[in-house]
Motif scaffolding. Sequence first.
Motif, PDB file in Angstrom:
ATOM      1  N   TYR A 125     -15.823  15.483 -25.384  1.00 55.29           N
ATOM      2  CA  TYR A 125     -14.968  16.170 -24.405  1.00 55.29           C
ATOM      3  C   TYR A 125     -14.750  15.301 -23.181  1.00 55.29           C
ATOM      4  O   TYR A 125     -13.657  15.287 -22.588  1.00 55.29           O
ATOM      5  CB  TYR A 125     -15.572  17.522 -24.015  1.00 55.29           C
ATOM      6  CG  TYR A 125     -15.258  18.582 -25.038  1.00 55.29           C
ATOM      7  CD1 TYR A 125     -13.989  19.158 -25.087  1.00 55.29           C
ATOM      8  CD2 TYR A 125     -16.193  18.989 -25.974  1.00 55.29           C
ATOM      9  CE1 TYR A 125     -13.691  20.108 -26.037  1.00 55.29           C
ATOM     10  CE2 TYR A 125     -15.898  19.931 -26.932  1.00 55.29           C
ATOM     11  CZ  TYR A 125     -14.636  20.494 -26.963  1.00 55.29           C
ATOM     12  OH  TYR A 125     -14.324  21.413 -27.907  1.00 55.29           O
ATOM     13  N   LEU A 126     -15.812  14.547 -22.797  1.00 53.29           N
ATOM     14  CA  LEU A 126     -15.658  13.613 -21.672  1.00 53.29           C
ATOM     15  C   LEU A 126     -14.596  12.575 -21.992  1.00 53.29           C
ATOM     16  O   LEU A 126     -13.731  12.256 -21.156  1.00 53.29           O
ATOM     17  CB  LEU A 126     -16.989  12.910 -21.400  1.00 53.29           C
ATOM     18  CG  LEU A 126     -17.924  13.617 -20.425  1.00 53.29           C
ATOM     19  CD1 LEU A 126     -19.212  12.838 -20.296  1.00 53.29           C
ATOM     20  CD2 LEU A 126     -17.241  13.731 -19.066  1.00 53.29           C
ATOM     21  N   LEU A 127     -14.652  12.057 -23.212  1.00 52.38           N
ATOM     22  CA  LEU A 127     -13.659  11.052 -23.629  1.00 52.38           C
ATOM     23  C   LEU A 127     -12.253  11.618 -23.571  1.00 52.38           C
ATOM     24  O   LEU A 127     -11.313  10.946 -23.146  1.00 52.38           O
ATOM     25  CB  LEU A 127     -13.953  10.604 -25.056  1.00 52.38           C
ATOM     26  CG  LEU A 127     -14.896   9.418 -25.206  1.00 52.38           C
ATOM     27  CD1 LEU A 127     -15.128   9.146 -26.680  1.00 52.38           C
ATOM     28  CD2 LEU A 127     -14.276   8.196 -24.552  1.00 52.38           C
ATOM     29  N   GLU A 128     -12.146  12.890 -23.993  1.00 49.46           N
ATOM     30  CA  GLU A 128     -10.838  13.560 -23.961  1.00 49.46           C
ATOM     31  C   GLU A 128     -10.297  13.607 -22.530  1.00 49.46           C
ATOM     32  O   GLU A 128      -9.138  13.253 -22.260  1.00 49.46           O
ATOM     33  CB  GLU A 128     -11.021  14.980 -24.515  1.00 49.46           C
ATOM     34  CG  GLU A 128      -9.764  15.785 -24.619  1.00 49.46           C
ATOM     35  CD  GLU A 128      -8.933  15.380 -25.811  1.00 49.46           C
ATOM     36  OE1 GLU A 128      -9.379  15.595 -26.941  1.00 49.46           O
ATOM     37  OE2 GLU A 128      -7.847  14.831 -25.592  1.00 49.46           O
ATOM     38  N   ILE A 134      -3.579  14.563 -27.759  1.00 47.17           N
ATOM     39  CA  ILE A 134      -3.647  14.604 -29.220  1.00 47.17           C
ATOM     40  C   ILE A 134      -3.637  13.201 -29.830  1.00 47.17           C
ATOM     41  O   ILE A 134      -4.331  12.921 -30.799  1.00 47.17           O
ATOM     42  CB  ILE A 134      -2.468  15.446 -29.758  1.00 47.17           C
ATOM     43  CG1 ILE A 134      -2.662  16.905 -29.360  1.00 47.17           C
ATOM     44  CG2 ILE A 134      -2.339  15.326 -31.237  1.00 47.17           C
ATOM     45  CD1 ILE A 134      -1.432  17.724 -29.478  1.00 47.17           C
ATOM     46  N   ILE A 135      -2.838  12.290 -29.232  1.00 48.52           N
ATOM     47  CA  ILE A 135      -2.726  10.938 -29.805  1.00 48.52           C
ATOM     48  C   ILE A 135      -3.995  10.148 -29.467  1.00 48.52           C
ATOM     49  O   ILE A 135      -4.384  10.090 -28.309  1.00 48.52           O
ATOM     50  CB  ILE A 135      -1.501  10.218 -29.217  1.00 48.52           C
ATOM     51  CG1 ILE A 135      -0.245  11.033 -29.472  1.00 48.52           C
ATOM     52  CG2 ILE A 135      -1.356   8.836 -29.805  1.00 48.52           C
ATOM     53  CD1 ILE A 135       0.968  10.478 -28.801  1.00 48.52           C
ATOM     54  N   PRO A 136      -4.646   9.516 -30.456  1.00 52.95           N
ATOM     55  CA  PRO A 136      -5.811   8.697 -30.136  1.00 52.95           C
ATOM     56  C   PRO A 136      -5.376   7.430 -29.383  1.00 52.95           C
ATOM     57  O   PRO A 136      -4.637   6.613 -29.917  1.00 52.95           O
ATOM     58  CB  PRO A 136      -6.395   8.338 -31.503  1.00 52.95           C
ATOM     59  CG  PRO A 136      -5.684   9.169 -32.476  1.00 52.95           C
ATOM     60  CD  PRO A 136      -4.387   9.551 -31.887  1.00 52.95           C
ATOM     61  N   ILE A 137      -5.843   7.290 -28.140  1.00 57.39           N
ATOM     62  CA  ILE A 137      -5.452   6.122 -27.344  1.00 57.39           C
ATOM     63  C   ILE A 137      -6.588   5.097 -27.324  1.00 57.39           C
ATOM     64  O   ILE A 137      -6.406   3.942 -27.678  1.00 57.39           O
ATOM     65  CB  ILE A 137      -5.079   6.549 -25.913  1.00 57.39           C
ATOM     66  CG1 ILE A 137      -3.855   7.478 -25.948  1.00 57.39           C
ATOM     67  CG2 ILE A 137      -4.754   5.326 -25.069  1.00 57.39           C
ATOM     68  CD1 ILE A 137      -3.418   7.959 -24.598  1.00 57.39           C
ATOM     69  N   LEU A 138      -7.777   5.558 -26.911  1.00 54.96           N
ATOM     70  CA  LEU A 138      -8.908   4.637 -26.825  1.00 54.96           C
ATOM     71  C   LEU A 138      -9.880   4.835 -27.968  1.00 54.96           C
ATOM     72  O   LEU A 138     -10.454   3.895 -28.489  1.00 54.96           O
ATOM     73  CB  LEU A 138      -9.653   4.862 -25.504  1.00 54.96           C
ATOM     74  CG  LEU A 138      -9.023   4.256 -24.265  1.00 54.96           C
ATOM     75  CD1 LEU A 138      -9.884   4.565 -23.070  1.00 54.96           C
ATOM     76  CD2 LEU A 138      -8.861   2.769 -24.421  1.00 54.96           C
ATOM     77  N   SER A 139     -10.088   6.099 -28.329  1.00 54.57           N
ATOM     78  CA  SER A 139     -11.108   6.416 -29.324  1.00 54.57           C
ATOM     79  C   SER A 139     -10.533   7.445 -30.283  1.00 54.57           C
ATOM     80  O   SER A 139      -9.692   8.258 -29.895  1.00 54.57           O
ATOM     81  CB  SER A 139     -12.335   6.983 -28.625  1.00 54.57           C
ATOM     82  OG  SER A 139     -13.130   7.691 -29.528  1.00 54.57           O
ATOM     83  N   VAL A 140     -11.002   7.408 -31.537  1.00 50.14           N
ATOM     84  CA  VAL A 140     -10.507   8.410 -32.490  1.00 50.14           C
ATOM     85  C   VAL A 140     -11.293   9.703 -32.358  1.00 50.14           C
ATOM     86  O   VAL A 140     -10.958  10.696 -32.975  1.00 50.14           O
ATOM     87  CB  VAL A 140     -10.601   7.917 -33.942  1.00 50.14           C
ATOM     88  CG1 VAL A 140      -9.632   6.789 -34.164  1.00 50.14           C
ATOM     89  CG2 VAL A 140     -12.005   7.506 -34.279  1.00 50.14           C
ATOM     90  N   ASP A 141     -12.334   9.689 -31.541  1.00 49.67           N
ATOM     91  CA  ASP A 141     -13.204  10.858 -31.432  1.00 49.67           C
ATOM     92  C   ASP A 141     -12.657  11.811 -30.379  1.00 49.67           C
ATOM     93  O   ASP A 141     -13.124  11.837 -29.250  1.00 49.67           O
ATOM     94  CB  ASP A 141     -14.620  10.374 -31.068  1.00 49.67           C
ATOM     95  CG  ASP A 141     -15.608  11.526 -31.079  1.00 49.67           C
ATOM     96  OD1 ASP A 141     -15.273  12.555 -31.685  1.00 49.67           O
ATOM     97  OD2 ASP A 141     -16.670  11.381 -30.476  1.00 49.67           O
ATOM     98  N   LEU A 142     -11.619  12.572 -30.746  1.00 53.74           N
ATOM     99  CA  LEU A 142     -11.008  13.480 -29.780  1.00 53.74           C
ATOM    100  C   LEU A 142     -11.120  14.900 -30.298  1.00 53.74           C
ATOM    101  O   LEU A 142     -10.634  15.189 -31.388  1.00 53.74           O
ATOM    102  CB  LEU A 142      -9.528  13.141 -29.593  1.00 53.74           C
ATOM    103  CG  LEU A 142      -9.212  11.816 -28.926  1.00 53.74           C
ATOM    104  CD1 LEU A 142      -7.723  11.605 -28.949  1.00 53.74           C
ATOM    105  CD2 LEU A 142      -9.716  11.801 -27.518  1.00 53.74           C
ATOM    106  N   PRO A 143     -11.736  15.805 -29.548  1.00 56.32           N
ATOM    107  CA  PRO A 143     -11.847  17.183 -30.039  1.00 56.32           C
ATOM    108  C   PRO A 143     -10.471  17.854 -30.182  1.00 56.32           C
ATOM    109  O   PRO A 143     -10.291  18.694 -31.050  1.00 56.32           O
ATOM    110  CB  PRO A 143     -12.701  17.880 -28.980  1.00 56.32           C
ATOM    111  CG  PRO A 143     -12.744  16.981 -27.818  1.00 56.32           C
ATOM    112  CD  PRO A 143     -12.466  15.604 -28.288  1.00 56.32           C
ATOM    113  N   LEU A 144      -9.497  17.466 -29.349  1.00 60.44           N
ATOM    114  CA  LEU A 144      -8.202  18.149 -29.408  1.00 60.44           C
ATOM    115  C   LEU A 144      -7.259  17.531 -30.434  1.00 60.44           C
ATOM    116  O   LEU A 144      -6.181  18.058 -30.657  1.00 60.44           O
ATOM    117  CB  LEU A 144      -7.529  18.123 -28.034  1.00 60.44           C
ATOM    118  CG  LEU A 144      -8.063  19.133 -27.019  1.00 60.44           C
ATOM    119  CD1 LEU A 144      -7.248  19.078 -25.759  1.00 60.44           C
ATOM    120  CD2 LEU A 144      -8.025  20.530 -27.591  1.00 60.44           C
ATOM    121  N   SER A 145      -7.666  16.405 -31.038  1.00 58.62           N
ATOM    122  CA  SER A 145      -6.694  15.757 -31.916  1.00 58.62           C
ATOM    123  C   SER A 145      -6.464  16.565 -33.184  1.00 58.62           C
ATOM    124  O   SER A 145      -5.456  16.378 -33.859  1.00 58.62           O
ATOM    125  CB  SER A 145      -7.122  14.346 -32.247  1.00 58.62           C
ATOM    126  OG  SER A 145      -7.733  14.287 -33.491  1.00 58.62           O
TER     127      SER A 145
END
Lengths: 680, 315
Positions: free
Chosen positions: B7-10, B85-96
Amino acid sequence: MISPFTLTTAALFVILLALIMVPLLSRSQRLLIVSVFSLTAVASLLTLTAGIWTVWDGITESYIILLGLPDLPFHMRLDPLSGFFLTVIGALGFMVSVYSIGYVKGFIGHRPVTSLAVFYSLFLAGMFMVILADDAFFFLISWEVMAAASYFLVMFEDEKTENRRAAFLYLVVAHIGAIAILLSFGLMAGSATGFEGFNGYTFDAMRHATFPPHWAAVAFFLAFFGFAAKAGVIPLHVWLPEAHPVAPSNVSALMSGIMLKTAIYGIVRVTFDLIRDFPWWWGAVVLIFGLASALLGILYALQQQDLKKLLAYSSVENIGIILIGIGLSMTFAAFHNPVLSALALTAGLYHTLNHAMFKGLLFMGAGAVLHATHERNMEETGGLIHRMPWTSALFLIGCLSISALPPFNGFVSEWLTFQAFLLSTALPSTLLNLLIPLGAALLALAAALAAMCFVKAFGVTFLGQWRGHHRPHIHEVDWSMRTGMGMAALACLCLGIFPTVMINWMDAVSVMLVRGKLAESAGAFGWLWLTPISHERASYSGPIVLLGIVGVVSLVFLLLHARRRTIHRGPLWDCGFEKITPRMQYTATAFSMPIRRVLGFLFHVRERQEAKRHLVHKAFIERLRYSLRVRDHLWDWLYQPVADISFWVARRVGRLQQGRIQVYLIYSFATIILLLVLLR
Amino acid sequence: MSEILSYLLEGLQILLLLSAAPVFTGWVRTVRCWAQGRTTAGIFQPYRDLMKLFHKDIVLAENASWIFRFTPYLVFGAAVLAGAIIPILSVDLPLSTTADVIALVALFAMSRFFTALAGMDIGTAFGGMGSSREMTIASLAEPAMLMAVFTVSLASKSTSLSQMVQVIGHGQLILRPSLAFALLAFVLITLAETGRVPVDNPVTHLELTMIHEGMVLEYSGRHLALIEWAGMMKLFLFAVLGIASFFPWGIAEAGNLIALPLALLLLIAKLALAGAGLVLIETGLAKMRLFRVPEFLGSAFLFATLGMLSYFMLE
């Protein structure tokens, strides 16, 4: 002993009660409207409950009722498929009945509404019975009740020529379709028990029959032709944009929203339930007709200036999208892929329900505009958002839903259809693998054009400034009309946000028809996430999209308004011209001009300009006349020749009519002699 | 633990989107100035422009309804949501998992729908003209866009963006003909969707050539600021979407924090190259007539279809 069957029977009796009350109350029109439409609302609510219940419990029960021809009793049956369609009809029937209480009052003082009340009730009853019927006779009788009642509803304002013409055209196409359906049932009944007896007329006998392949194909295509004529599939659509706009708007909502769906019901019933075993190319044919209807339907819709005609053509598009789902489902089923077949079928049926909701809403909204302004031509309206805030907000929800924008319902069913398209790589045929994704591109084009079409419909009608020459007194519509539209709008939002709940509920239908279960994989991550096949494949969450947008929008709004900056109102920026008038706004014709130019070869466009030049110098133009007529080619190519031949034959046959009794006696005598010779 | 981290990454990604989008636009403008031999205002000029607009009062046309006032907020909200939604830095996105690539296209379609309505709301000829043209171009671009996306999703057997990025990122760095064609189509569509030359010109206010600017002509103050910011985010997001779908190498995997700084550096380098490429196209081409645009988008569709055909035939 309450069961779904008693509920539906009760609904039919309530409608019967409404029909009995009509002659008693016809003196007091106001009371007649309130009581008849309340009763149809009750009947629809009962049917809605029965439908939801049937699908939920996966009930399959048949009944023999004590009506019908001697030795040929009528059969009725409730199963998940009929339960689903009863839900669709009950839901929209209820909303439109509530809406009608206010809408029909608008006719008081202009014309008696007794016939409208009678045929409205009969029309609803006919649709219920079509879905309930479990034998060919009862089905066709109900089908004819529905067709005849809707014919009289289209004819309601019969002093206008266009209404009479539209009703006649509708009647002709409906009956050509009915003949095809009759022949198809005849073939299936004959294959079931042979052509000597009458026992094969029940659907149950057809279900247990084995059909020779080519006869099955003939029966299927006859039925498809017949139902397609009712559904308005291109090229059998010509009656639809004539008949739907001229009917009273509550009736147009029912015709577009649910009458077309009875034809979809017929196609699904005959294909998946009665014939059951079919080759893949039947699905491909259905898919091609679906794609053609979706694309051409929306292109024609984009060229309309009449709001209700635009909505009618858009129904052609949506029927196409439903058929795309059904065609894909048939193709998958023929290759024995039950899960994908269930996915495509669910997409098609979900769009059936969605289209009923948003098209019902849009026609009710168009009816509200008509009620308030007496204007169907968009070029003469504009700026209604200031006078009719409720209607415009609800109409906007309908536009968003039909343009397949998240988080509304149209998006969910189109998204499921796209997923079904993309999964077609699982088919063991390279040719299909190559061609089916092109269909997805056509669907994307149709969806994007639909968005353009509804920007135009909403933008020209509700936004901008009033374009008309005279300015009538425009008022917001009354509570019952707003309630009817509000319920449909709420349904559009809920169906878009909770698709997993709906798919879980609808699973009984696909289990019954194609033996594929979707609910387990679709709802594997709880009600929040829709994951049709697996979560790696694709996922969508309507609630989070809605919450995300609402959250960001309200956060930004609060942040920016915390500083309390004032908003100044100023006049329009007119480039220093100073004589800007509402007639200078973009019109509906102008809005669709780029598409007319790019894809104009698909239409029959006749554009004319006449300029009256000033006497002093011809460079100064005093007045300019512009006229535009856009028609579909299909009328000239398919219908005009048939009409011409019919008239030619009629004229030749007409020569037999001499008007003298002696000649007619000779005809009778000759006929008897001929029969005696031939039939000895 | 890893939940909180994702979530922080998001949140980090949304902050990055909001702050980097004006810089990216500033970079594109700077490179264009260099290419045309002009002096530049620096890559932070868009910030100053936005600041100025946020401080100004709003002058609203007399006839404007709530749609006109609501649209800037909605357009901004849709852009932020798309950025989540789009992975920019990391693929680990809860909202993706909220929306896949088809839903992403639909999100952009929604903000366009409302912008077009806002163009028609005040009732001028310019607004209607802009709306009509924008919707025409969009309706022709959308099938090509979906075909390009479908080609990538056929190669990765998914329409979920994180999944697409992971599959392409784990693949070898070889030229796949299907992806090459899809990339070509994607570039052409990006030009049309973000309103760049040769389809539209973002800097023009010439009456007869405006498309996007025609629709938003009556906006002022913070409304205009939001629309401009959302436009910058849209350009940024299309660049990032292209990078994520076609050149995802270097993006951080799930739970891999050490890779983040490297991913950021690589992203900056890729974006700088993408911006320079955009300027090359923009300065090399002239704006086309409106009725040549269908041919342009038709060729984009053709490339995307060729990509799909070559996937089935060659791969």
